[in-house]
Scaffold this motif. Structure first.
Motif, PDB file in Angstrom:
ATOM      1  N   UNK A 177       0.630  -0.970   0.313  1.00 20.21           N
ATOM      2  CA  UNK A 177       0.102  -0.160  -0.078  1.00 20.21           C
ATOM      3  C   UNK A 177       1.091   1.079   0.054  1.00 20.21           C
ATOM      4  N   UNK A 178       0.850   2.864  -0.284  1.00 14.07           N
ATOM      5  CA  UNK A 178       1.270   4.022  -0.557  1.00 14.07           C
ATOM      6  C   UNK A 178       1.163   4.201   1.150  1.00 14.07           C
ATOM      7  N   UNK A 179       0.302   3.489   2.100  1.00 13.58           N
ATOM      8  CA  UNK A 179      -0.152   4.141   3.076  1.00 13.58           C
ATOM      9  C   UNK A 179      -0.642   2.867   3.763  1.00 13.58           C
ATOM     10  N   UNK A 180       0.255   2.579   5.147  1.00 15.43           N
ATOM     11  CA  UNK A 180      -0.536   1.801   5.991  1.00 15.43           C
ATOM     12  C   UNK A 180      -0.406   2.110   7.898  1.00 15.43           C
ATOM     13  N   UNK A 181      -1.711   1.772   8.502  1.00 13.88           N
ATOM     14  CA  UNK A 181      -1.831   2.174   9.954  1.00 13.88           C
ATOM     15  C   UNK A 181      -3.026   0.976  10.531  1.00 13.88           C
ATOM     16  N   UNK A 182      -2.546   0.887  11.589  1.00 10.42           N
ATOM     17  CA  UNK A 182      -3.808  -0.041  12.903  1.00 10.42           C
ATOM     18  C   UNK A 182      -4.438   1.017  13.263  1.00 10.42           C
TER      19      UNK A 182
END
Lengths: 272, 189
Positions: A89-94
């Protein structure tokens, strides 16, 4: 723009969970989520827990409210033309969605121009009667800014990725963003209509260097509250001759003494 | 809450060579308030309130709040204030509030001077641009000012209702105020 309350939030990352549940007493098993896309020129798809939640999410816009089960969610941002939620992904986060809470997840540029995902707690509680809340957020690739209302700074030295909340009389205000310490707008001025009992979230996004700064705005209602009272007697401070007080004037001497006591008890009220 | 772990892939440099358009200011909210004022049956603000049973026939003006957060009742005791941050009379839901002074030494009797003589079943008509909206009184109550159920009086949701508020009870010359609020509750006829 009269400032009644001022709530600067610095350490957003650390304080997000605690603040997110603070204002809402009702236990719920879902939370409310808004999503802001503040990375210019990059339409995206947003996947939550592997499922596509937002398709072709346009830069400079927001989505929401979304009700998500409380608890942790894996959020991944892909280019809008990606086939699915697999790959890099370009960005990921929890993302932790607090039960009964209200949060924004913002895809934006850091002050240095790097894409980032930032969680922000949405303060949406009651405002005093006649007032509206404005929350301004610096999520742009730009140095510190001042926020101007009617040309006057009302928020000073706001830095990415911080926010500040103001409570102001409901109405329309001419808002602009300028480099800190200046009054020459880099965004706006634009009229913001602030309805009573609402909270308007204003996000400055984009890049100063790329000359594509803009505002992404959404409004949340439900913050109404009642006036503190209805002062509906005798605007001059005295009643009409002999109107309801007439009964009192006819009282005996003993009655008058009681009246004195009653009035003494009433005194602390102090206003009509 | 979010352990942000950006895993971006070359995004920041993927910028067009052409100059981007001038900054666009998107001031329009994309999400409407979640608890909006319900659409009114009447098409606009009330202009007059009438109740034949107590000889009430007075102009209505929109009012907001004072600097100390009280409802801003019109200084002119012949006028009635409609709380403009709440529902319109005739709205599909919520409590439309009208308030007026009971009397004044300088100005004399107020528009709501005889409100305490109202009783259940009395008719109250509120005129707006859409014509008169008729209500019938359900209940008349007096509250000490520190016990007025303000949150309920000004509720923005729930069954439609018209509420008239004035002052009542003995006058406290020190506080320069009446002790009580008189509240007339009426429902659409």
């Amino acid at each position: 723009m009269r400032r009644l309350a001022r709530a600067a939030t610095g350490a957003l990352f650390a304080s997000a969970i605690a603040l997110g549940t603070a204002g809402i007493a009702v236990a719920q098993d879902t939370g409310t989520v808004y999503v802001v896309h503040g990375i210019p020129d990059t339409p995206v798809d947003v996947y939550v827990d592997g499922e596509r939640a937002l398709d072709d999410f346009a830069p400079g816009t927001s989505q929401g409210p979304l009700d998500l089960p409380s608890g942790p969610h894996q959020v991944a941002v892909f280019p809008a033309d990606a086939a699915d939620g697999s790959g890099q992904p370009l960005l990921s986060a929890q993302a932790e969605v607090p039960a009964g809470g209200n949060v924004t997840l913002a895809a934006h540029l850091t002050a240095e121009g790097q894409p980032s995902l930032t969680p922000l707690v949405n303060e949406v509680g009651e405002v005093p009667a006649g007032q509206a809340r404005v929350v301004v957020r610096h999520l742009a690739a730009a140095p510190a800014v001042d926020v101007l209302a009617g040309g006057e700074p009302v928020v000073r030295n706001l830095t990415n990725p911080n926010q500040e909340a103001l409570e102001v009389p409901a109405g329309t205000v001419s808002a602009a963003v300028a480099a800190a310490g200046t009054t020459d707008p880099v965004i706006g001025p634009a009229d913001l209509t602030l309805e009573e009992g609402t909270t308007t979230f204003v996000h400055a996004v984009g890049s100063l260097q790329q000359d594509n700064l803009e505002l992404v705005t959404f409004t949340v209602g439900g913050g109404d509250s009642a006036p503190h009272g209805v002062p509906a007697g005798a605007p001059s401070g005295a009643p009409s001759e002999g109107v309801p007080a007439a009964g009192w004037a006819a009282l005996s001497a003993a009655g008058v003494a009681l009246v004195g006591l009653s009035l003494a008890r009433l005194r602390p009220a102090g206003r009509r | 809450m979010l352990a942000t772990s950006p895993v971006w892939a070359g995004l920041p440099d993927a910028r067009p060579a052409t100059p981007p358009p001038a900054p666009v200011v998107a001031a329009a909210p994309v999400a409407e308030p979640s608890a909006p004022v319900a659409p009114a049956v009447s098409t606009g603000e009330p202009v007059r309130v009438r109740a034949a049973s107590v000889g009430l026939d007075a102009a209505v003006v929109p009012v907001g709040v004072t600097n100390d957060g009280l409802m801003a009742v019109p200084e002119n005791v012949a006028e009635v204030g409609w709380y403009r941050f709440g529902p319109l009379p005739g709205a599909a839901s919520g409590s439309a509030v009208l308030a007026s002074h009971v009397d004044d030494r300088v100005q004399g009797e107020g528009a709501f001077a005889d409100l305490s003589r109202m009783g259940p079943g009395d008719e109250i008509s509120v005129d707006g641009p859409g014509g008169p909206i008729v209500h019938r009184v359900r209940e008349v109550r007096t509250y000490p000012k520190d016990a007025v159920p303000l949150a309920d009086l000004f509720r923005e949701t729930g069954p439609p209702r018209l509420v008239l508020v004035t002052c009542d009870g003995p006058f406290d010359t020190d506080a320069r105020s009446y002790r009580d609020n008189l509240v007339v509750y009426a429902e659409p006829a």
